[in-house]
Design a protein around this motif. Structure first.
Motif, PDB file in Angstrom:
ATOM      1  N   ALA A  52      18.532  -4.141   2.822  1.00 59.28           N
ATOM      2  CA  ALA A  52      17.138  -4.361   2.422  1.00 59.28           C
ATOM      3  C   ALA A  52      16.348  -3.060   2.477  1.00 59.28           C
ATOM      4  O   ALA A  52      15.542  -2.767   1.579  1.00 59.28           O
ATOM      5  CB  ALA A  52      16.497  -5.412   3.323  1.00 59.28           C
ATOM      6  N   SER A  53      16.557  -2.263   3.538  1.00 58.22           N
ATOM      7  CA  SER A  53      15.810  -1.016   3.657  1.00 58.22           C
ATOM      8  C   SER A  53      16.152  -0.060   2.523  1.00 58.22           C
ATOM      9  O   SER A  53      15.267   0.596   1.960  1.00 58.22           O
ATOM     10  CB  SER A  53      16.098  -0.369   5.019  1.00 58.22           C
ATOM     11  N   ALA A  54      17.428   0.022   2.157  1.00 60.11           N
ATOM     12  CA  ALA A  54      17.809   0.864   1.014  1.00 60.11           C
ATOM     13  C   ALA A  54      17.206   0.326  -0.280  1.00 60.11           C
ATOM     14  O   ALA A  54      16.733   1.102  -1.120  1.00 60.11           O
ATOM     15  CB  ALA A  54      19.337   0.929   0.907  1.00 60.11           C
ATOM     16  N   ALA A  55      17.190  -0.985  -0.437  1.00 55.59           N
ATOM     17  CA  ALA A  55      16.614  -1.588  -1.644  1.00 55.59           C
ATOM     18  C   ALA A  55      15.133  -1.252  -1.776  1.00 55.59           C
ATOM     19  O   ALA A  55      14.630  -1.026  -2.886  1.00 55.59           O
ATOM     20  CB  ALA A  55      16.818  -3.099  -1.623  1.00 55.59           C
TER      21      ALA A  55
ATOM     22  N   HIS B 212      17.197   1.653  -4.014  1.00 56.27           N
ATOM     23  CA  HIS B 212      18.655   1.802  -4.065  1.00 56.27           C
ATOM     24  C   HIS B 212      19.223   0.430  -3.734  1.00 56.27           C
ATOM     25  O   HIS B 212      19.468   0.115  -2.565  1.00 56.27           O
ATOM     26  CB  HIS B 212      19.130   2.871  -3.077  1.00 56.27           C
ATOM     27  N   ARG B 213      19.423  -0.371  -4.776  1.00 57.76           N
ATOM     28  CA  ARG B 213      19.701  -1.800  -4.612  1.00 57.76           C
ATOM     29  C   ARG B 213      21.168  -2.101  -4.876  1.00 57.76           C
ATOM     30  O   ARG B 213      21.703  -1.729  -5.915  1.00 57.76           O
ATOM     31  CB  ARG B 213      18.814  -2.610  -5.568  1.00 57.76           C
ATOM     32  N   TYR B 214      21.772  -2.809  -3.924  1.00 57.02           N
ATOM     33  CA  TYR B 214      23.189  -3.142  -4.051  1.00 57.02           C
ATOM     34  C   TYR B 214      23.440  -4.558  -3.562  1.00 57.02           C
ATOM     35  O   TYR B 214      22.720  -5.085  -2.706  1.00 57.02           O
ATOM     36  CB  TYR B 214      24.046  -2.145  -3.246  1.00 57.02           C
ATOM     37  N   ASP B 215      24.471  -5.138  -4.133  1.00 57.97           N
ATOM     38  CA  ASP B 215      24.880  -6.479  -3.735  1.00 57.97           C
ATOM     39  C   ASP B 215      25.413  -6.450  -2.298  1.00 57.97           C
ATOM     40  O   ASP B 215      26.207  -5.577  -1.936  1.00 57.97           O
ATOM     41  CB  ASP B 215      25.965  -6.978  -4.689  1.00 57.97           C
TER      42      ASP B 215
ATOM     43  N   THR C 288      29.070   3.779  -2.078  1.00 56.52           N
ATOM     44  CA  THR C 288      29.023   5.104  -1.464  1.00 56.52           C
ATOM     45  C   THR C 288      27.664   5.787  -1.612  1.00 56.52           C
ATOM     46  O   THR C 288      27.503   6.932  -1.182  1.00 56.52           O
ATOM     47  CB  THR C 288      30.102   6.011  -2.072  1.00 56.52           C
ATOM     48  N   ASP C 289      26.712   5.105  -2.200  1.00 57.50           N
ATOM     49  CA  ASP C 289      25.376   5.686  -2.396  1.00 57.50           C
ATOM     50  C   ASP C 289      24.847   6.273  -1.082  1.00 57.50           C
ATOM     51  O   ASP C 289      24.850   5.605  -0.049  1.00 57.50           O
ATOM     52  CB  ASP C 289      24.422   4.597  -2.892  1.00 57.50           C
ATOM     53  N   PRO C 290      24.394   7.529  -1.086  1.00 61.19           N
ATOM     54  CA  PRO C 290      24.007   8.172   0.172  1.00 61.19           C
ATOM     55  C   PRO C 290      22.783   7.548   0.852  1.00 61.19           C
ATOM     56  O   PRO C 290      22.674   7.608   2.077  1.00 61.19           O
ATOM     57  CB  PRO C 290      23.749   9.630  -0.225  1.00 61.19           C
ATOM     58  N   VAL C 291      21.864   6.986   0.088  1.00 60.99           N
ATOM     59  CA  VAL C 291      20.697   6.351   0.719  1.00 60.99           C
ATOM     60  C   VAL C 291      21.128   5.082   1.450  1.00 60.99           C
ATOM     61  O   VAL C 291      20.714   4.824   2.587  1.00 60.99           O
ATOM     62  CB  VAL C 291      19.601   6.055  -0.318  1.00 60.99           C
ATOM     63  N   LEU C 292      21.991   4.294   0.804  1.00 61.03           N
ATOM     64  CA  LEU C 292      22.508   3.094   1.463  1.00 61.03           C
ATOM     65  C   LEU C 292      23.329   3.482   2.692  1.00 61.03           C
ATOM     66  O   LEU C 292      23.182   2.885   3.764  1.00 61.03           O
ATOM     67  CB  LEU C 292      23.349   2.294   0.470  1.00 61.03           C
ATOM     68  N   GLN C 293      24.171   4.484   2.571  1.00 62.70           N
ATOM     69  CA  GLN C 293      24.965   4.920   3.711  1.00 62.70           C
ATOM     70  C   GLN C 293      24.076   5.434   4.840  1.00 62.70           C
ATOM     71  O   GLN C 293      24.351   5.217   6.030  1.00 62.70           O
ATOM     72  CB  GLN C 293      25.963   6.002   3.280  1.00 62.70           C
ATOM     73  N   GLY C 294      22.978   6.089   4.471  1.00 65.86           N
ATOM     74  CA  GLY C 294      22.030   6.554   5.476  1.00 65.86           C
ATOM     75  C   GLY C 294      21.367   5.407   6.214  1.00 65.86           C
ATOM     76  O   GLY C 294      21.198   5.452   7.443  1.00 65.86           O
ATOM     77  N   ALA C 295      21.008   4.365   5.469  1.00 69.65           N
ATOM     78  CA  ALA C 295      20.402   3.194   6.105  1.00 69.65           C
ATOM     79  C   ALA C 295      21.380   2.539   7.077  1.00 69.65           C
ATOM     80  O   ALA C 295      20.988   2.076   8.159  1.00 69.65           O
ATOM     81  CB  ALA C 295      19.945   2.203   5.042  1.00 69.65           C
TER      82      ALA C 295
ATOM     83  N   SER D  16      11.984   8.529   3.320  1.00 68.70           N
ATOM     84  CA  SER D  16      11.099   8.388   4.475  1.00 68.70           C
ATOM     85  C   SER D  16      10.871   6.931   4.851  1.00 68.70           C
ATOM     86  O   SER D  16      10.613   6.617   6.007  1.00 68.70           O
ATOM     87  CB  SER D  16       9.745   9.051   4.193  1.00 68.70           C
ATOM     88  N   GLY D  17      10.949   6.042   3.864  1.00 73.27           N
ATOM     89  CA  GLY D  17      10.729   4.628   4.155  1.00 73.27           C
ATOM     90  C   GLY D  17      11.776   4.072   5.104  1.00 73.27           C
ATOM     91  O   GLY D  17      11.471   3.211   5.946  1.00 73.27           O
ATOM     92  N   VAL D  18      13.008   4.543   4.979  1.00 68.31           N
ATOM     93  CA  VAL D  18      14.064   4.105   5.895  1.00 68.31           C
ATOM     94  C   VAL D  18      13.708   4.516   7.321  1.00 68.31           C
ATOM     95  O   VAL D  18      13.878   3.743   8.276  1.00 68.31           O
ATOM     96  CB  VAL D  18      15.425   4.693   5.482  1.00 68.31           C
TER      97      VAL D  18
END
Length: 247
Positions: free
Chosen positions: A53-56, A60-63, A73-80, A165-167
């Protein structure tokens, strides 16, 4: 005793009742029977969904199932995901060294997204970050949900770090709820609540940034609603965990 500087915000119309209702929803959710037998499983699922949810919310939205399978492997999702994993080790440090924790959260969230020399470094808003750190450090007066809401709103208003920054903002708010005993096990996925009410989240954050009483009130009421939604998610996950296999 030093008075709570945020106390007047609870006097804004409808804010205190909304916070009280959210607290009651959380208390009820934390009594869910799944937490007695499979609390670790529920906590892991909450953390996963909160990260997605935080990545979305950073667009950066993923199932969820693709993330669960490890194929994203998206870096924003991986960071979250890294941020969620690292929260437990930062709870005690947060009220003692808030700026250090914010830098660490950014390093976890933005690794692979921004240049290495930007990791953990403020790009704006240093004075206001200092004020926020002063509000967080050693503050045992402000009600936890109110403090978390203000931490979150200040950080998404300032966006003091490069990249996601939102994450960082959402993680800092979660640390506040955990560390102040509102959600000691980290089970309230407020991030999912924000995503479920995304237009309101964006609109109320923008209203907060105006600095007007109505803008702050709008944000605080949204935050209470997001906490309530996060509480409801505990029960939903708990029911899934307890459901018979194949049921």
């Amino acid at each position: 005793m030093t008075p709570d500087p945020l106390a007047p915000l609870l006097a804004l119309a409808d804010v205190e009742p909304a916070f009280t209702a959210a607290r009651e929803r959380v208390d009820a959710a934390l009594r869910h029977r799944s937490l007695r037998r499979k609390g670790g499983q529920v906590a892991a699922e909450v953390s996963l969904r909160a990260s997605v949810a935080s990545a979305a919310l950073e667009d950066h939205r993923y199932d969820l199932e693709e993330v669960r399978a490890g194929t994203v492997t998206d870096p924003v999702l991986q960071g979250a995901l890294r941020v969620a994993e690292g929260l437990g080790g930062l709870v005690d440090l947060w009220p003692r060294a808030p700026r250090q924790v914010l830098a660490r959260l950014h390093m976890l969230a933005a690794n692979g997204v921004v240049p290495d020399d930007a990791l953990g470094r403020l790009q704006s808003g240093a004075d206001r970050i200092d004020a926020l750190a002063g509000l967080v450090a050693g503050n045992d007066r402000t009600p936890p949900m109110l403090l978390a809401a203000i931490v979150h709103a200040e950080l998404i208003t300032l966006r003091p770090f490069a990249g996601p920054s939102g994450v960082v903002a959402r993680a800092a708010a979660r640390l506040t709820l955990i560390g102040r005993g509102f959600d000691p096990r980290g089970l309230v996925g407020v991030e999912a609540g924000h995503l479920a009410r995304e237009p309101e989240y964006v609109g109320s954050a923008g209203a907060y940034a105006t600095g007007t009483p109505d803008g702050v009130r709008s944000w605080l009421r949204h935050y209470a609603a997001a906490v309530s939604a996060g509480a409801d998610e505990i029960a939903a996950i708990g029911d899934e965990v307890l459901a018979p296999a194949g049921g």
